[in-house]
Scaffold this motif. Structure first.
Motif, PDB file in Angstrom:
ATOM      1  N   ILE A   6       0.781  -1.290  -0.001  1.00 35.60           N
ATOM      2  CA  ILE A   6      -0.056  -0.030   0.089  1.00 35.60           C
ATOM      3  C   ILE A   6       0.799   1.264  -0.112  1.00 35.60           C
ATOM      4  O   ILE A   6       0.578   2.263  -0.869  1.00 35.60           O
ATOM      5  N   GLY A   7       1.764   1.155   0.862  1.00 33.03           N
ATOM      6  CA  GLY A   7       2.625   2.729   0.878  1.00 33.03           C
ATOM      7  C   GLY A   7       3.402   2.805  -0.443  1.00 33.03           C
ATOM      8  O   GLY A   7       3.748   3.835  -0.760  1.00 33.03           O
ATOM      9  N   ARG A  11       3.051   5.788  -2.734  1.00 36.70           N
ATOM     10  CA  ARG A  11       4.080   6.876  -3.235  1.00 36.70           C
ATOM     11  C   ARG A  11       4.093   6.899  -4.749  1.00 36.70           C
ATOM     12  O   ARG A  11       4.350   7.994  -5.391  1.00 36.70           O
ATOM     13  N   PHE A  12       4.216   5.960  -5.459  1.00 35.02           N
ATOM     14  CA  PHE A  12       4.343   5.851  -6.754  1.00 35.02           C
ATOM     15  C   PHE A  12       3.254   6.717  -7.358  1.00 35.02           C
ATOM     16  O   PHE A  12       3.391   7.385  -8.369  1.00 35.02           O
ATOM     17  N   TYR A  13       1.995   6.675  -7.016  1.00 36.41           N
ATOM     18  CA  TYR A  13       0.894   7.265  -7.407  1.00 36.41           C
ATOM     19  C   TYR A  13       0.564   8.705  -6.803  1.00 36.41           C
ATOM     20  O   TYR A  13      -0.341   9.402  -7.188  1.00 36.41           O
ATOM     21  N   LYS A  14       1.552   8.826  -6.053  1.00 38.56           N
ATOM     22  CA  LYS A  14       1.451  10.256  -5.101  1.00 38.56           C
ATOM     23  C   LYS A  14       0.028  10.412  -4.456  1.00 38.56           C
ATOM     24  O   LYS A  14      -0.658  11.607  -4.790  1.00 38.56           O
ATOM     25  N   VAL A  15      -0.484   9.509  -3.960  1.00 36.82           N
ATOM     26  CA  VAL A  15      -1.594   9.362  -3.286  1.00 36.82           C
ATOM     27  C   VAL A  15      -1.570  10.155  -1.869  1.00 36.82           C
ATOM     28  O   VAL A  15      -0.780   9.261  -1.029  1.00 36.82           O
ATOM     29  N   PRO A  16      -2.183  10.973  -1.333  1.00 37.28           N
ATOM     30  CA  PRO A  16      -2.083  11.500   0.039  1.00 37.28           C
ATOM     31  C   PRO A  16      -2.399  10.614   0.907  1.00 37.28           C
ATOM     32  O   PRO A  16      -3.710   9.876   0.576  1.00 37.28           O
ATOM     33  N   VAL A  17      -1.978  10.450   2.089  1.00 40.05           N
ATOM     34  CA  VAL A  17      -2.500   9.144   2.923  1.00 40.05           C
ATOM     35  C   VAL A  17      -3.899   9.422   3.567  1.00 40.05           C
ATOM     36  O   VAL A  17      -4.469   8.605   3.603  1.00 40.05           O
ATOM     37  N   ASP A  18      -4.266  10.709   3.544  1.00 39.28           N
ATOM     38  CA  ASP A  18      -5.741  11.067   4.003  1.00 39.28           C
ATOM     39  C   ASP A  18      -6.660  10.683   2.692  1.00 39.28           C
ATOM     40  O   ASP A  18      -7.944  10.753   3.393  1.00 39.28           O
ATOM     41  N   ARG A  19      -6.213  10.300   1.677  1.00 46.05           N
ATOM     42  CA  ARG A  19      -7.167   9.730   0.644  1.00 46.05           C
ATOM     43  C   ARG A  19      -7.285   8.365   0.648  1.00 46.05           C
ATOM     44  O   ARG A  19      -8.042   7.981  -0.373  1.00 46.05           O
ATOM     45  N   ILE A  20      -6.468   7.614   1.274  1.00 49.33           N
ATOM     46  CA  ILE A  20      -6.470   6.203   1.344  1.00 49.33           C
ATOM     47  C   ILE A  20      -7.362   5.816   2.255  1.00 49.33           C
ATOM     48  O   ILE A  20      -7.474   5.885   3.483  1.00 49.33           O
ATOM     49  N   ILE A  21      -8.274   4.798   1.988  1.00 46.36           N
ATOM     50  CA  ILE A  21      -9.385   4.119   2.794  1.00 46.36           C
ATOM     51  C   ILE A  21      -8.878   2.750   2.698  1.00 46.36           C
ATOM     52  O   ILE A  21      -8.884   1.949   1.522  1.00 46.36           O
ATOM     53  N   ILE A  22      -8.579   2.021   4.014  1.00 44.36           N
ATOM     54  CA  ILE A  22      -8.293   0.435   3.870  1.00 44.36           C
ATOM     55  C   ILE A  22      -9.479   0.027   4.565  1.00 44.36           C
ATOM     56  O   ILE A  22      -9.809   0.456   5.787  1.00 44.36           O
ATOM     57  N   ASP A  58      -2.489   8.187   9.607  1.00 35.96           N
ATOM     58  CA  ASP A  58      -3.717   9.077   9.329  1.00 35.96           C
ATOM     59  C   ASP A  58      -4.427   8.490   8.190  1.00 35.96           C
ATOM     60  O   ASP A  58      -5.312   9.459   7.492  1.00 35.96           O
ATOM     61  N   PHE A  59      -4.385   7.368   7.688  1.00 36.54           N
ATOM     62  CA  PHE A  59      -5.150   6.817   6.518  1.00 36.54           C
ATOM     63  C   PHE A  59      -6.396   6.657   7.243  1.00 36.54           C
ATOM     64  O   PHE A  59      -6.926   6.559   8.362  1.00 36.54           O
ATOM     65  N   ARG A  60      -7.901   6.451   6.322  1.00 32.59           N
ATOM     66  CA  ARG A  60      -8.991   6.122   6.455  1.00 32.59           C
ATOM     67  C   ARG A  60      -9.178   4.945   6.437  1.00 32.59           C
ATOM     68  O   ARG A  60      -8.526   3.922   5.814  1.00 32.59           O
TER      69      ARG A  60
END
Length: 135
Positions: A6-7, A11-22, A58-60
């Motif tokens: 996931i990390g 980083r590859f797709y430059k997705v901010p952590v607060d936009r990730i939902i697990i 800080d992910f969702r």
């Protein structure tokens, strides 16, 4: 090690952590219950612990209730085993509701997303007496 993948993808797709939902199973919620949460600890969940190690906290989180088996010795088999056939109706309803309500989560409205998931797939009512008798 799920957090590593996931990390690296984030980083590859430059997705901010607060936009990730697990989305993950949650034994502290009754079967079929659903809660959104941002941040926090791992609460014994190894996949979440790995994600925190590689992303920060800080992910969702889409916490999907699977219930507690009652005896701590049974937790490992409970969370790693297959769902019972009797669980399929509420499980399928919750998964479909999570997908159908996703536009709210994408907009960042986690409270509305959680409410819409529970509206589309209300958690089943479990009788404590029934649960104590194995059903």
């Amino acid at each position: 090690e799920s957090g590593r993948a996931i990390g690296e993808a984030a980083r590859f797709y430059k997705v901010p952590v607060d936009r990730i939902i697990i989305f993950h199973d949650e034994i502290d919620l009754a079967p079929g219950r659903f809660r959104m949460k941002k941040g926090g600890g791992a609460a014994g969940q190894n996949g979440i612990r790995s994600a925190i190690a590689h992303l920060g906290a800080d992910f969702r989180r889409g916490r999907m209730g699977v219930g507690h088996p009652g005896d701590p010795k049974l937790v490992h088999a409970h969370v790693l085993g297959d769902f019972a056939k009797a669980d399929q109706p509420w499980l399928e309803a919750m998964l479909n509701a999570c997908a159908d309500a996703l536009p709210f989560a994408i907009k960042g409205d986690d409270e509305r997303y959680q409410g819409e998931v529970m509206r589309l797939a209300p958690a089943p009512k479990f009788s404590p007496r029934q649960a104590a008798n194995g059903g």
